[in-house]
Design an enzyme around this catalytic site. Structure first.
Site, PDB file in Angstrom:
ATOM      1  N   TYR A 177     -33.395  60.145  31.742  1.00  0.00           N
ATOM      2  CA  TYR A 177     -32.829  58.851  31.368  1.00  0.00           C
ATOM      3  C   TYR A 177     -31.849  59.033  30.197  1.00  0.00           C
ATOM      4  CZ  TYR A 177     -36.340  56.032  33.941  1.00  0.00           C
ATOM      5  OH  TYR A 177     -37.110  55.426  34.896  1.00  0.00           O
ATOM      6  N   GLY A 178     -32.041  60.113  29.473  1.00  0.00           N
ATOM      7  CA  GLY A 178     -31.330  60.320  28.202  1.00  0.00           C
ATOM      8  C   GLY A 178     -29.829  60.376  28.310  1.00  0.00           C
ATOM      9  N   CYS A 220     -38.493  61.598  21.154  1.00  0.00           N
ATOM     10  CA  CYS A 220     -38.424  61.799  22.604  1.00  0.00           C
ATOM     11  C   CYS A 220     -39.800  62.288  23.035  1.00  0.00           C
ATOM     12  CB  CYS A 220     -37.352  62.834  22.939  1.00  0.00           C
ATOM     13  SG  CYS A 220     -37.347  63.320  24.666  1.00  0.00           S
ATOM     14  N   THR A 221     -40.268  61.760  24.143  1.00  0.00           N
ATOM     15  CA  THR A 221     -41.636  62.092  24.586  1.00  0.00           C
ATOM     16  C   THR A 221     -41.885  63.589  24.744  1.00  0.00           C
ATOM     17  OG1 THR A 221     -40.768  61.713  26.799  1.00  0.00           O
ATOM     18  CG2 THR A 221     -42.124  59.974  25.834  1.00  0.00           C
ATOM     19  N   HIS A 222     -40.826  64.320  25.109  1.00  0.00           N
ATOM     20  CA  HIS A 222     -41.011  65.746  25.383  1.00  0.00           C
ATOM     21  C   HIS A 222     -41.147  66.595  24.121  1.00  0.00           C
ATOM     22  CE1 HIS A 222     -39.601  64.278  29.188  1.00  0.00           C
ATOM     23  NE2 HIS A 222     -39.661  65.474  29.743  1.00  0.00           N
ATOM     24  N   ASP A 241     -42.828  56.435  31.903  1.00  0.00           N
ATOM     25  CA  ASP A 241     -41.860  57.337  31.273  1.00  0.00           C
ATOM     26  C   ASP A 241     -40.883  57.785  32.358  1.00  0.00           C
ATOM     27  OD1 ASP A 241     -40.842  59.105  29.182  1.00  0.00           O
ATOM     28  OD2 ASP A 241     -41.655  60.728  30.384  1.00  0.00           O
ATOM     29  N   SER A 242     -39.819  58.463  31.921  1.00  0.00           N
ATOM     30  CA  SER A 242     -38.869  58.972  32.893  1.00  0.00           C
ATOM     31  C   SER A 242     -39.428  60.179  33.657  1.00  0.00           C
ATOM     32  CB  SER A 242     -37.584  59.381  32.169  1.00  0.00           C
ATOM     33  OG  SER A 242     -37.889  60.297  31.144  1.00  0.00           O
ATOM     34  N   GLU A 292     -39.940  70.548  30.429  1.00  0.00           N
ATOM     35  CA  GLU A 292     -40.274  70.359  31.849  1.00  0.00           C
ATOM     36  C   GLU A 292     -40.586  71.715  32.505  1.00  0.00           C
ATOM     37  OE1 GLU A 292     -39.731  67.379  33.971  1.00  0.00           O
ATOM     38  OE2 GLU A 292     -39.294  66.071  32.275  1.00  0.00           O
ATOM     39  N   CYS A 340     -41.469  56.099  27.052  1.00  0.00           N
ATOM     40  CA  CYS A 340     -40.172  56.770  26.951  1.00  0.00           C
ATOM     41  C   CYS A 340     -39.354  56.195  25.790  1.00  0.00           C
ATOM     42  CB  CYS A 340     -39.444  56.539  28.272  1.00  0.00           C
ATOM     43  SG  CYS A 340     -37.804  57.230  28.344  1.00  0.00           S
ATOM     44  N   ASN A 341     -38.912  57.069  24.896  1.00  0.00           N
ATOM     45  CA  ASN A 341     -38.101  56.614  23.753  1.00  0.00           C
ATOM     46  C   ASN A 341     -36.769  56.041  24.217  1.00  0.00           C
ATOM     47  OD1 ASN A 341     -39.208  57.793  20.888  1.00  0.00           O
ATOM     48  ND2 ASN A 341     -39.902  58.996  22.635  1.00  0.00           N
ATOM     49  N   THR A 342     -36.188  56.668  25.254  1.00  0.00           N
ATOM     50  CA  THR A 342     -34.888  56.205  25.746  1.00  0.00           C
ATOM     51  C   THR A 342     -35.022  54.791  26.319  1.00  0.00           C
ATOM     52  OG1 THR A 342     -34.359  58.494  26.290  1.00  0.00           O
ATOM     53  CG2 THR A 342     -32.965  56.807  27.269  1.00  0.00           C
TER      54      THR A 342
HETATM   55  N1  DGL Z   1     -38.694  60.436  28.252  1.00  0.00           N
HETATM   56  C1  DGL Z   1     -37.418  60.529  27.629  1.00  0.00           C
HETATM   57  C2  DGL Z   1     -37.496  60.012  26.182  1.00  0.00           C
HETATM   58  O1  DGL Z   1     -38.548  59.906  25.587  1.00  0.00           O
HETATM   59  C3  DGL Z   1     -36.877  61.930  27.614  1.00  0.00           C
HETATM   60  C4  DGL Z   1     -36.452  62.476  28.932  1.00  0.00           C
HETATM   61  C5  DGL Z   1     -35.253  61.813  29.554  1.00  0.00           C
HETATM   62  O2  DGL Z   1     -34.108  62.050  29.154  1.00  0.00           O
HETATM   63  O3  DGL Z   1     -35.504  61.071  30.480  1.00  0.00           O
HETATM   64  O4  DGL Z   1     -36.488  59.699  25.615  1.00  0.00           O
END
Ligand code: DGL
Length: 267
Positions: free
Chosen positions: A42-43, A184-186, A10-11, A152, A73-75
């Site tokens: 990453y978003g 998004c993971t968060h 993940d990011s 975070e 990570c979804n992104t």
């Molecule tokens: N992990 C990213 C996601 O699931 C979210 C955080 C990011 O922007 O890196 O999209």
């Protein structure tokens, strides 16, 4: 059976929500986690940059004797899955397709909301994946970038989180959605405030659950389940380890072995 580990990346810390699901559904599997804490978020980055990062991380994970990879990570799933699947000869599972499956099965009125980072929403990955199953479903997408720093910071259930969520999500009420994808993971970390604002009638979809299920199905199909118990998970990050270890212990509700910092740019 296959004692090799599962690579998850993940990011940053958000992918731990996926690790939690894997541990619940596949308790014997060993996990090698990489959180790109030096380059998060990453978003807000381009497809090219996110793809370059994903390739570096996969090259790193491949040095660790793994049998499959989950892009938590979804992104990264939205922007690089296709390309990395072509590049690397190992099963790679993203979270978008599993999330889309859960969402289309969940909706009764064919109206689904999708929230994610700017890069995920811009990619249209969720609407495209959902419409493959049912083209009559209407989707409503929205980027909620401030949810990431809130998670975070550990501010997942306070007045600030509530106000931010209200500002983002209030307009969804008019859309009459009955399903909302936490793309998004968060975002699963903020699920209580999100649910409070959208109301109990809206089902929240956490793609991590279905991604872990898909991994389980794959390992069963290939007869690759790990049989030994007491797996030793390992955690790697690209920046300072202290904050990651704190958040990881909270997210996984257990003490985690210390994380190790690595120079991801070398890969
Ligand atoms: N992990 C990213 C996601 O699931 C979210 C955080 C990011 O922007 O890196 O999209």
């Amino acid at each position: 059976m296959d004692e090799r580990a599962i690579g998850v990346f993940d990011s940053g810390v958000g992918g731990l929500t996926v690790v939690k699901e894997i541990i619940e559904q596949l308790p014997n599997e060993e996990i090698i986690y990489f959180g790109d804490t030096a380059r998060v978020p990453y978003g807000s980055k381009s497809k090219e940059t996110v793809t370059k990062y994903s390739k570096q991380i996969i090259r790193f994970l491949l040095t660790k004797n793994i049998k499959a990879i989950i892009i938590a990570c979804n992104t990264a799933s939205s922007n690089s899955l296709e390309e990395v699947k072509k590049t690397f000869d190992i099963p790679i599972i993203g979270v978008v397709e599993p999330g889309a499956v859960m969402a289309y099965k969940s909706t009764k009125n064919n109206r689904i909301g999708i929230i994610g980072t700017e890069a995920t929403i811009r990619s249209n990955s969720y609407p495209n994946a959902i419409k493959k199953y049912n083209k009559d479903i209407e989707t409503f997408s929205l980027a909620c970038p401030l949810f990431v720093p809130l998670a975070e910071e550990g501010w997942t259930n306070n007045d600030v989180a509530y106000l931010v969520a209200k500002k983002y999500l209030e307009p969804f009420k008019e859309k009459d959605i009955d399903t909302l994808v936490l793309g998004c993971t968060h975002y699963p970390l903020l699920k209580d405030v999100i649910q409070e604002i959208v109301g109990d009638k809206v089902s929240l979809i956490n793609p991590a659950k279905e991604a872990a299920k898909k991994l389980k199905e794959l390992l069963i199909l290939k007869n690759q389940l790990r049989v030994k118990d007491n797996p030793k998970h390992r955690f790697y990050v690209s920046d300072d380890t202290t904050k990651f270890e704190q958040i990881a212990s909270i997210a996984l509700k257990k003490f985690i072995p210390s994380a190790q910092k690595i120079d991801i740019e070398k890969y």
